[in-house]
Design an enzyme around this catalytic site. Structure first.
Site, PDB file in Angstrom:
ATOM      1  N   ARG A 125       0.345  -1.187   0.072  1.00 54.10           N
ATOM      2  CA  ARG A 125      -0.263  -0.279  -0.165  1.00 54.10           C
ATOM      3  C   ARG A 125       0.498   1.016   0.152  1.00 54.10           C
ATOM      4  O   ARG A 125       0.722   2.790   0.649  1.00 54.10           O
ATOM      5  CB  ARG A 125      -0.708   0.167   1.431  1.00 54.10           C
ATOM      6  CG  ARG A 125      -2.356  -1.040   1.118  1.00 54.10           C
ATOM      7  CD  ARG A 125      -3.160  -0.248   0.050  1.00 54.10           C
ATOM      8  NE  ARG A 125      -2.784  -1.298  -1.143  1.00 54.10           N
ATOM      9  CZ  ARG A 125      -3.130  -3.010  -0.865  1.00 54.10           C
ATOM     10  NH1 ARG A 125      -3.944  -3.520   0.343  1.00 54.10           N
ATOM     11  NH2 ARG A 125      -2.536  -3.708  -1.954  1.00 54.10           N
ATOM     12  N   SER A 163     -11.221  -0.521   2.767  1.00 52.37           N
ATOM     13  CA  SER A 163     -10.698  -0.455   4.297  1.00 52.37           C
ATOM     14  C   SER A 163     -10.048   1.100   4.695  1.00 52.37           C
ATOM     15  O   SER A 163      -8.997   1.425   4.320  1.00 52.37           O
ATOM     16  CB  SER A 163      -8.878  -1.048   4.013  1.00 52.37           C
ATOM     17  OG  SER A 163      -9.351  -2.466   3.129  1.00 52.37           O
ATOM     18  N   GLU A 194      -5.283   4.133   5.801  1.00 53.02           N
ATOM     19  CA  GLU A 194      -4.579   3.652   4.526  1.00 53.02           C
ATOM     20  C   GLU A 194      -5.998   4.680   3.251  1.00 53.02           C
ATOM     21  O   GLU A 194      -5.048   5.713   2.797  1.00 53.02           O
ATOM     22  CB  GLU A 194      -5.298   2.628   3.791  1.00 53.02           C
ATOM     23  CG  GLU A 194      -5.615   2.196   2.677  1.00 53.02           C
ATOM     24  CD  GLU A 194      -5.711   1.327   2.203  1.00 53.02           C
ATOM     25  OE1 GLU A 194      -5.493  -0.500   3.205  1.00 53.02           O
ATOM     26  OE2 GLU A 194      -5.912   0.655   1.331  1.00 53.02           O
TER      27      GLU A 194
HETATM   28  C1  FAD Z   1     -15.929   0.712  -1.519  1.00 49.58           C
HETATM   29  C2  FAD Z   1     -13.991   0.876  -1.676  1.00 49.58           C
HETATM   30  C3  FAD Z   1     -13.409  -0.126  -2.032  1.00 49.58           C
HETATM   31  C4  FAD Z   1     -11.833  -0.217  -1.789  1.00 49.58           C
HETATM   32  N1  FAD Z   1     -11.291  -1.647  -1.868  1.00 49.58           N
HETATM   33  C5  FAD Z   1     -10.068  -1.616  -2.381  1.00 49.58           C
HETATM   34  C6  FAD Z   1      -9.145  -2.305  -2.336  1.00 49.58           C
HETATM   35  O1  FAD Z   1     -10.081  -4.028  -2.275  1.00 49.58           O
HETATM   36  N2  FAD Z   1      -7.321  -2.424  -2.725  1.00 49.58           N
HETATM   37  C7  FAD Z   1      -7.212  -0.555  -2.087  1.00 49.58           C
HETATM   38  O2  FAD Z   1      -6.052  -0.865  -2.454  1.00 49.58           O
HETATM   39  N3  FAD Z   1      -7.918  -0.065  -2.277  1.00 49.58           N
HETATM   40  C8  FAD Z   1      -9.056  -0.151  -2.170  1.00 49.58           C
HETATM   41  N4  FAD Z   1     -10.436   1.351  -1.921  1.00 49.58           N
HETATM   42  C9  FAD Z   1      -9.365   2.281  -1.964  1.00 49.58           C
HETATM   43  C10 FAD Z   1      -9.611   3.121  -3.547  1.00 49.58           C
HETATM   44  O3  FAD Z   1     -10.063   2.730  -4.060  1.00 49.58           O
HETATM   45  C11 FAD Z   1      -7.827   3.027  -4.037  1.00 49.58           C
HETATM   46  O4  FAD Z   1      -7.083   4.058  -3.436  1.00 49.58           O
HETATM   47  C12 FAD Z   1      -8.104   3.973  -5.482  1.00 49.58           C
HETATM   48  O5  FAD Z   1      -7.585   3.927  -5.744  1.00 49.58           O
HETATM   49  C13 FAD Z   1      -8.349   5.190  -4.821  1.00 49.58           C
HETATM   50  O6  FAD Z   1      -8.533   6.493  -6.727  1.00 49.58           O
HETATM   51  P1  FAD Z   1      -9.546   7.326  -6.677  1.00 49.58           P
HETATM   52  O7  FAD Z   1      -9.032   7.514  -8.295  1.00 49.58           O
HETATM   53  O8  FAD Z   1     -10.900   7.221  -6.072  1.00 49.58           O
HETATM   54  O9  FAD Z   1      -8.562   8.335  -6.010  1.00 49.58           O
HETATM   55  P2  FAD Z   1      -9.087   9.813  -4.839  1.00 49.58           P
HETATM   56  O10 FAD Z   1      -9.607   9.018  -3.383  1.00 49.58           O
HETATM   57  O11 FAD Z   1      -9.684  10.476  -5.624  1.00 49.58           O
HETATM   58  O12 FAD Z   1      -7.400  10.063  -4.877  1.00 49.58           O
HETATM   59  C14 FAD Z   1      -6.640   8.994  -3.743  1.00 49.58           C
HETATM   60  C15 FAD Z   1      -5.189  10.208  -3.315  1.00 49.58           C
HETATM   61  O13 FAD Z   1      -4.965   9.772  -4.850  1.00 49.58           O
HETATM   62  C16 FAD Z   1      -4.192  11.421  -5.396  1.00 49.58           C
HETATM   63  N5  FAD Z   1      -4.422  11.379  -7.073  1.00 49.58           N
HETATM   64  C17 FAD Z   1      -5.134  11.613  -7.634  1.00 49.58           C
HETATM   65  N6  FAD Z   1      -5.593  11.571  -8.482  1.00 49.58           N
HETATM   66  C18 FAD Z   1      -4.222  11.747  -8.754  1.00 49.58           C
HETATM   67  C19 FAD Z   1      -3.525  11.251  -9.779  1.00 49.58           C
HETATM   68  N7  FAD Z   1      -3.758  11.663 -11.379  1.00 49.58           N
HETATM   69  N8  FAD Z   1      -1.932  11.917  -9.780  1.00 49.58           N
HETATM   70  C20 FAD Z   1      -1.079  12.329  -9.050  1.00 49.58           C
HETATM   71  N9  FAD Z   1      -2.307  11.660  -7.459  1.00 49.58           N
HETATM   72  C21 FAD Z   1      -3.527  12.259  -7.363  1.00 49.58           C
HETATM   73  C22 FAD Z   1      -5.159  12.213  -4.742  1.00 49.58           C
HETATM   74  O14 FAD Z   1      -5.110  12.914  -4.349  1.00 49.58           O
HETATM   75  C23 FAD Z   1      -5.481  11.977  -3.289  1.00 49.58           C
HETATM   76  O15 FAD Z   1      -4.154  12.100  -2.205  1.00 49.58           O
HETATM   77  C24 FAD Z   1     -11.153   1.129  -1.858  1.00 49.58           C
HETATM   78  C25 FAD Z   1     -12.430   2.544  -1.454  1.00 49.58           C
HETATM   79  C26 FAD Z   1     -13.626   1.966  -1.355  1.00 49.58           C
HETATM   80  C27 FAD Z   1     -14.483   2.991  -1.069  1.00 49.58           C
END
Ligand code: FAD
Length: 337
Positions: free
Chosen positions: A158, A236, A329
């Site tokens: 992670r 998580s 996380e």
């Molecule tokens: C129901 C649920 C289940 C999940 N299951 C998992 C799982 O099984 N495994 C897991 O690892 N995670 C899981 N996650 C967490 C999450 O989905 C991941 O971390 C995902 O990759 C986040 O993507 P996002 O586009 O929504 O990021 P965001 O929440 O929009 O951003 C997360 C971070 O990344 C930064 N960011 C976003 N895009 C960029 C970019 N292009 N360049 C630089 N920085 C950027 C943001 O500023 C922020 O700091 C889960 C979340 C939920 C709600």
């Protein structure tokens, strides 16, 4: 309101909200904000961030760049470049349909492709680092495009170089290298193997793996569903602690233990459950998911403060019981946990 763009459904207003659809636009917006000394927050699917009720006093930039290009050859496999704003799960579905092997167990993770390298998303025995070949970024410090080959991404459990230096690199696109085939990598996760009716280490059709993972995730509230408050979360909330041998020895024999290099990984969910917090713990606004103790959820009217208070209560309860401090996380903006 940023609550409309986060899976917790919390977060106040942004001073400025911009949606970008090209890399040039993305770089222009970042450069302009940096010139003016204005804070900037990149937003993908908002599924890994807890935004304060006060909102964000700066520019929030939603990355909505689209496009997938692929070079496929029978000997080299598929070299695939994906724009940061592509939806991750749609991309996984596409990869499976193209018989590109390696991301099928990462089905159902919300958010955009560009965020996946940041915390090296993982699930069911695999993580995204295994298939990433390079990450192309805009370096805000050096004001130039910089490409990180996978080896320079410092991927770990992670984490990555991008997670360790928050905000420095804006991810423009991610390149993957896939093997071709219709069989998955050996199934590494016991619960998934059970659901598939095979032994750990066996291979199964990748489409079958995707379906099984989605079904398990749905049963745990880990696939987004507007109608289900158990999914109004950041997934998580805490990472699984990585312990030294001495620390792990203080846990009872039944506590989960998984080898993780020099460390031993235990289960944050197990620690929470054995510290007096059961599924659904909390109040009418914020509580643990009724399906999975590791997800902190908005029950429909929670504020960011409610969720932070619950996170502190859980973290402190686990620390008081086991002497292990859980680390978030989820990216918590505006406050330290
Ligand atoms: C129901 C649920 C289940 C999940 N299951 C998992 C799982 O099984 N495994 C897991 O690892 N995670 C899981 N996650 C967490 C999450 O989905 C991941 O971390 C995902 O990759 C986040 O993507 P996002 O586009 O929504 O990021 P965001 O929440 O929009 O951003 C997360 C971070 O990344 C930064 N960011 C976003 N895009 C960029 C970019 N292009 N360049 C630089 N920085 C950027 C943001 O500023 C922020 O700091 C889960 C979340 C939920 C709600």
């Amino acid at each position: 309101m940023l609550a409309e763009h986060t899976t917790f459904h919390v977060g106040g207003a942004a001073k400025r909200f911009v949606r970008v659809t090209s890399q040039e636009e993305l770089i222009d917006v970042v450069r302009d904000a940096d010139d003016r000394g204005e804070p900037i927050l990149l937003l993908g699917g908002g599924s890994n961030m807890l935004v304060p009720d006060a909102g964000f006093d700066g520019t929030v930039m939603q990355v909505a760049t689209r496009g997938i290009t692929a070079e496929v050859s029978s000997c080299g496999g598929a070299m695939v470049r994906v724009q940061a704003g592509e939806n991750w799960d749609e991309f996984v579905g596409f990869a499976v349909s193209q018989e590109w092997v390696g991301v099928e167990t990462l089905s159902g993770i919300p958010g955009a492709v560009g965020a996946t390298p940041i915390q090296n998303v993982g699930a069911y025995g695999a993580d995204v680092a295994a298939t990433i070949s390079a990450v192309r970024t805009w370096d805000r410090q050096q004001r130039r495009i910089r490409t990180f080959p996978a080896i320079d991404c410092q991927f770990g459990y992670r984490t990555s170089v991008f997670k360790r230096h928050p905000g420095r690199w804006c991810i423009l696109d991610v390149s993957f290298q896939f093997k071709l085939g219709d069989l998955s990598a050996p199934i590494a996760y016991a619960e998934l193997a059970r659901a598939l009716g095979v032994d750990v280490g066996q291979r199964v059709g990748i489409a079958q793996v995707r379906e099984a993972v989605l079904a398990i995730r749905r049963s745990k509230g880990m696939v987004l569903d507007e109608a289900d408050y158990d999914t109004w979360s950041g997934g998580s909330f805490f990472t699984n602690p990585l312990l030294s041998e001495e620390e792990a020895a203080t846990l009872p024999p039944e506590a989960p233990r998984f080898p993780a290099g020099e460390r031993i990984k235990t289960s944050a969910a197990w620690l929470i459950q054995h510290s007096g917090f059961s599924k659904g713990y909390g109040n009418r606004r914020a509580g643990l998911s009724t399906k999975h103790v590791l997800a902190l959820t908005n029950r429909g009217s929670a504020s960011a403060d409610d969720l932070v208070a619950l996170a502190r209560e859980v973290r402190d309860g686990v620390e008081a019981r086991w002497g292990i401090r859980l680390e978030p996380e989820v990216n918590i903006l505006g406050t330290a946990l």
